[in-house]
Design a protein around this motif. Structure first.
Motif, mmCIF file in Angstrom:
data_model
loop_
_atom_site.group_PDB
_atom_site.id
_atom_site.type_symbol
_atom_site.label_atom_id
_atom_site.label_comp_id
_atom_site.label_asym_id
_atom_site.label_seq_id
_atom_site.Cartn_x
_atom_site.Cartn_y
_atom_site.Cartn_z
ATOM 1 N N GLN A 1 46.498 -139.184 21.804
ATOM 2 C CA GLN A 1 46.537 -140.580 21.767
ATOM 3 C C GLN A 1 45.937 -141.320 20.464
ATOM 4 N N HIS A 2 44.591 -140.723 20.205
ATOM 5 C CA HIS A 2 43.910 -141.369 19.102
ATOM 6 C C HIS A 2 44.533 -141.006 17.831
ATOM 7 N N GLN A 3 45.393 -139.908 17.831
ATOM 8 C CA GLN A 3 46.095 -139.266 16.504
ATOM 9 C C GLN A 3 47.326 -140.423 16.366
ATOM 10 N N MET A 4 47.892 -141.063 17.485
ATOM 11 C CA MET A 4 49.010 -141.827 17.434
ATOM 12 C C MET A 4 48.543 -143.141 16.773
ATOM 13 N N TRP A 5 47.263 -143.503 17.541
ATOM 14 C CA TRP A 5 46.554 -144.809 17.079
ATOM 15 C C TRP A 5 46.292 -144.800 15.472
ATOM 16 N N ALA A 6 45.772 -143.615 15.095
ATOM 17 C CA ALA A 6 45.504 -143.621 13.709
ATOM 18 C C ALA A 6 46.665 -143.734 12.831
ATOM 19 N N ALA A 7 47.652 -143.173 13.248
ATOM 20 C CA ALA A 7 49.015 -143.379 12.564
ATOM 21 C C ALA A 7 49.611 -144.662 12.399
ATOM 22 N N GLN A 8 49.496 -145.293 13.624
ATOM 23 C CA GLN A 8 50.004 -146.649 13.849
ATOM 24 C C GLN A 8 49.174 -147.709 13.179
ATOM 25 N N TYR A 9 47.797 -147.680 13.096
ATOM 26 C CA TYR A 9 47.155 -149.033 12.962
ATOM 27 C C TYR A 9 46.251 -148.751 11.620
ATOM 28 N N TYR A 10 46.397 -147.822 11.038
ATOM 29 C CA TYR A 10 45.676 -147.617 9.758
ATOM 30 C C TYR A 10 46.670 -147.720 8.560
ATOM 31 N N LYS A 11 46.484 -148.516 7.463
ATOM 32 C CA LYS A 11 47.479 -148.546 6.351
ATOM 33 C C LYS A 11 47.171 -147.647 5.373
ATOM 34 N N ILE B 1 36.470 -139.447 7.644
ATOM 35 C CA ILE B 1 36.157 -139.697 9.088
ATOM 36 C C ILE B 1 36.944 -138.789 10.105
ATOM 37 N N ASN B 2 36.566 -138.164 10.972
ATOM 38 C CA ASN B 2 37.515 -137.673 12.030
ATOM 39 C C ASN B 2 37.533 -138.156 13.174
ATOM 40 N N ILE B 3 38.738 -138.585 13.365
ATOM 41 C CA ILE B 3 38.921 -139.299 14.963
ATOM 42 C C ILE B 3 39.538 -138.391 15.914
ATOM 43 N N ALA B 4 38.701 -138.223 16.984
ATOM 44 C CA ALA B 4 39.065 -137.263 17.881
ATOM 45 C C ALA B 4 38.893 -137.854 19.416
ATOM 46 N N GLY B 5 39.708 -137.385 20.210
ATOM 47 C CA GLY B 5 39.377 -137.430 21.674
ATOM 48 C C GLY B 5 38.572 -136.776 22.133
ATOM 49 N N ASP B 6 38.025 -137.194 23.368
ATOM 50 C CA ASP B 6 36.879 -136.322 24.001
ATOM 51 C C ASP B 6 37.510 -134.899 24.462
ATOM 52 N N GLY B 7 38.906 -134.802 24.836
ATOM 53 C CA GLY B 7 39.183 -133.453 25.097
ATOM 54 C C GLY B 7 39.153 -132.501 23.900
ATOM 55 N N CYS B 8 39.538 -133.088 22.802
ATOM 56 C CA CYS B 8 39.987 -132.345 21.238
ATOM 57 C C CYS B 8 38.466 -132.052 21.094
ATOM 58 N N PHE B 9 37.554 -133.171 21.188
ATOM 59 C CA PHE B 9 36.268 -132.644 20.595
ATOM 60 C C PHE B 9 35.454 -131.647 20.987
ATOM 61 N N ARG B 10 35.949 -131.488 22.524
ATOM 62 C CA ARG B 10 35.061 -130.296 23.186
ATOM 63 C C ARG B 10 35.641 -128.900 22.582
ATOM 64 N N MET B 11 36.842 -128.959 22.144
ATOM 65 C CA MET B 11 37.418 -127.645 21.436
ATOM 66 C C MET B 11 36.631 -127.082 20.400
ATOM 67 N N ASN B 12 36.206 -127.674 19.274
ATOM 68 C CA ASN B 12 35.480 -127.192 18.398
ATOM 69 C C ASN B 12 34.121 -127.912 17.967
ATOM 70 N N MET B 13 33.688 -128.527 18.819
ATOM 71 C CA MET B 13 32.562 -129.544 18.687
ATOM 72 C C MET B 13 31.312 -128.922 18.077
ATOM 73 N N ASN B 14 31.296 -127.361 18.001
ATOM 74 C CA ASN B 14 30.176 -126.732 17.363
ATOM 75 C C ASN B 14 30.129 -126.585 15.916
ATOM 76 N N GLU B 15 31.270 -127.416 15.495
ATOM 77 C CA GLU B 15 31.268 -127.372 13.926
ATOM 78 C C GLU B 15 30.480 -128.641 13.604
#
Length: 558
Positions: free
Chosen positions: A384-394, A430-444
């Motif tokens: 969802q955050h990916q789509m919002w970033a595509a829709q609302y940032y110019k 700036i990296n935009i993540a959902g909490d599910g995605c952030f868990r995947m590689n948050m060790n970075e």
């Protein structure tokens, strides 16, 4: 001069102008790391927390800079950990060179410790790959790998080097190489003429811009083309920024979560001009119903994309920048005032909307846009955050939205943001993540702290797998199977435990203050944004439906 294989690897990287590599050492690749240590003042090595993070960082570096990204991994699990990152780059045509080392030549094929046929594994997800069993061929192989990665339609290339080849010696002769890549596809004069005739005959043209416009560096030619055709413009997720999102002719993204204006406009046009896009299913919806009133003119460097997903009327095969130059030279200025007036009516009638009284994903993206003046380099995970970033940032410039469009890789963004910041240190990343995605590689986050890479990590935290849950809500009778993430994980404490700054935001005001602080802080910052679990991405096209059947929250209520 006489060099061993590891020294040749480093010498060839310097030939290619490589200034940064991302990787993780191990036994099989130790000789290369030893040689890298001796040249650490010339080539920066970023030690990631996981090899997948190294592959994504190389990808992010490539997308942000336009140069080839480089990642290193040892044999066996080190090499296989690169696979998701290589596949991500392959699906989005991103030039990376992955260098792995394997067991010695005499041990290959004997199930030796940490041996894996990484060339065989990655064959379907690379433009080309090599296993180098003869040291006299190592330098030329590396040079070919970079040329292939960057030429024509870009993509990843893997080089696997047995450990004894990195230790053996041979004569090395430096060469001057072309670091730009080569465009070998020439543009047909006949196809250009046919394209010009189609455009001149159109009454309701629409221009659809894809990732090829970014990769070919065609923004200037594209702007001139749009002015000449006098048509509205839509784009794919990968095409963001190739044409300015602030231009009056721009109508927003096309497809499953595209604007109603773009979806209705493309469904009603009589000529769809496709500039560097491949007709992803997320764009077309039901292909049998896609742009049925239109002739389709496709401009693409890859002949294999013609008639692959959608039957076209005419194609022009060649590098998009060159193709647009050629068309612009021959095309007289067109005028379509009535058609543009109708599209403006759509834009006024169907604007993007969201709930204004609480902290939401769209508000977060718009606030990022406000505080960065639209000048940030945004990276996203997937959902969802990916789509919002595509829709609302110019997006007004190419290479300012980095996202996994083809493979849809959760866990991509954080590693990619590190690579982007290394490649573009003067940009706000700036990296935009959902909490599910952030868990995947948050060790970075630990990598960002270790190497002092000051990225801003925004976690749009709804405590669910938002996009999957949205589908469960709309199409699975609210059966939320395995999508609820209500647990005790505290991302602020997690950030602080890894040495970063952590801030929590639960209101619009708190987020605005948190972002202001993060942008002024010369360190990695994680902002944990608490939003509602039921927030959805609108508009939406149901699976199997036509894009003209896009619906939003108001349609659902009615």
């Amino acid at each position: 001069m006489l060099l061993n294989g590891a020294e040749i690897v480093i010498a060839c990287l310097k030939e290619q102008g490589v200034d940064t590599v991302f990787g993780y050492p191990g036994g099989a690749i130790l000789n290369v790391y030893d040689a890298l240590y001796k040249h650490r003042e010339e080539i920066r090595h970023v030690l990631t927390s996981h090899e997948q993070g190294a592959a994504h960082a190389a990808d992010g570096y490539a997308r942000a800079t336009g140069k080839a990204g480089v990642c290193l991994a040892t044999s066996g699990p080190g090499a296989t950990n690169l696979v998701t990152g290589i596949a991500t780059a392959y699906m989005d045509s991103i030039p990376i060179v992955a260098i792995t080392c394997n067991v010695g030549v005499s041990l290959l094929g004997k199930d030796s410790f940490q041996e894996i046929d990484i060339a065989g594994i990655t064959m379907p997800i690379t433009k080309h790959n090599y296993i180098v069993k003869d040291i006299t061929k190592l330098a030329d192989t590396i040079r070919k790998a970079f040329q292939i990665a960057k030429s024509d339609r870009p993509g990843p290339v893997l080089i696997d080097i047995p450990k004894d080849i990195t230790a053996n010696q041979t004569e090395y002769t430096p060469v001057t190489v072309n670091t730009e890549g080569i465009k070998t596809v020439s543009v047909s004069e006949e196809e250009v003429e046919a394209a010009v005739q189609m455009i001149e005959a159109a009454k309701r043209p629409y221009i659809f811009v894809g990732g090829g416009a970014v990769l070919s560096g065609a923004s200037k030619e594209l702007k001139e083309f749009v002015d000449k055709v006098d048509a509205p413009v839509t784009d794919s997720l990968m095409g963001k920024g190739a044409f300015p999102g602030t231009d009056p002719r721009y109508t927003g993204m096309l497809g499953m979560h595209g604007t109603k204006t773009s979806n209705y406009g493309v469904s009603g046009c009589d000529l769809l001009i496709v500039a560097g896009a491949r007709f992803s299913d997320r764009v077309t919806g039901n292909t049998e119903k896609f742009a049925r009133k239109a002739k389709i003119l496709q401009l693409d460097i890859d002949a294999a994309e013609m008639n692959k997903n959608v039957v076209i009327t005419q194609g022009v095969v060649g590098d998009l920048k060159e193709t647009l130059k050629r068309i612009n030279e021959k095309l007289p200025k067109q005028s379509h005032p009535e058609w543009l007036a109708r599209i403006r009516e759509y834009k006024e009638k169907y604007p993007l909307k969201y709930h204004q009284d609480t902290l939401t994903g769209p508000f977060i993206i718009e606030e990022v846009y406000r505080q960065t003046n639209g000048e940030a380099l945004l990276v996203t995970e997937v959902g969802q955050h990916q789509m919002w970033a595509a829709q609302y940032y110019k997006y007004t410039k190419p290479r300012t939205l980095l996202t996994s469009g083809g493979l849809g890789t959760m866990g991509y963004g954080l590693g990619a943001s590190l690579g982007a910041k290394c490649g573009c240190p003067d940009k706000t990343v700036i990296n935009i993540a959902g909490d599910g995605c952030f868990r995947m590689n948050m060790n970075e986050i630990a990598t960002a702290v270790r190497h002092h890479i000051p990225i801003v990590q925004i976690v749009v935290n709804n405590h669910v797998l938002g996009m999957v849950r949205q589908w469960q809500d709309l199409f699975y009778d609210e059966r939320y199977s395995a999508t609820v993430l209500r647990d005790a994980v505290d991302f602020v404490k997690l950030a602080e435990a890894m040495g970063a700054k952590g801030i929590r935001a639960q209101t619009q005001e708190e987020f605005a203050e948190a972002l202001k602080e993060a942008l002024s802080c010369d360190c990695p910052v994680v902002i944990d944004c608490q939003i509602g679990a039921d927030d959805k991405v609108w508009p939406m096209v149901a699976p199997g439906a036509a894009i003209s059947d896009a619906f939003d929250e108001e349609d659902m209520e009615e």
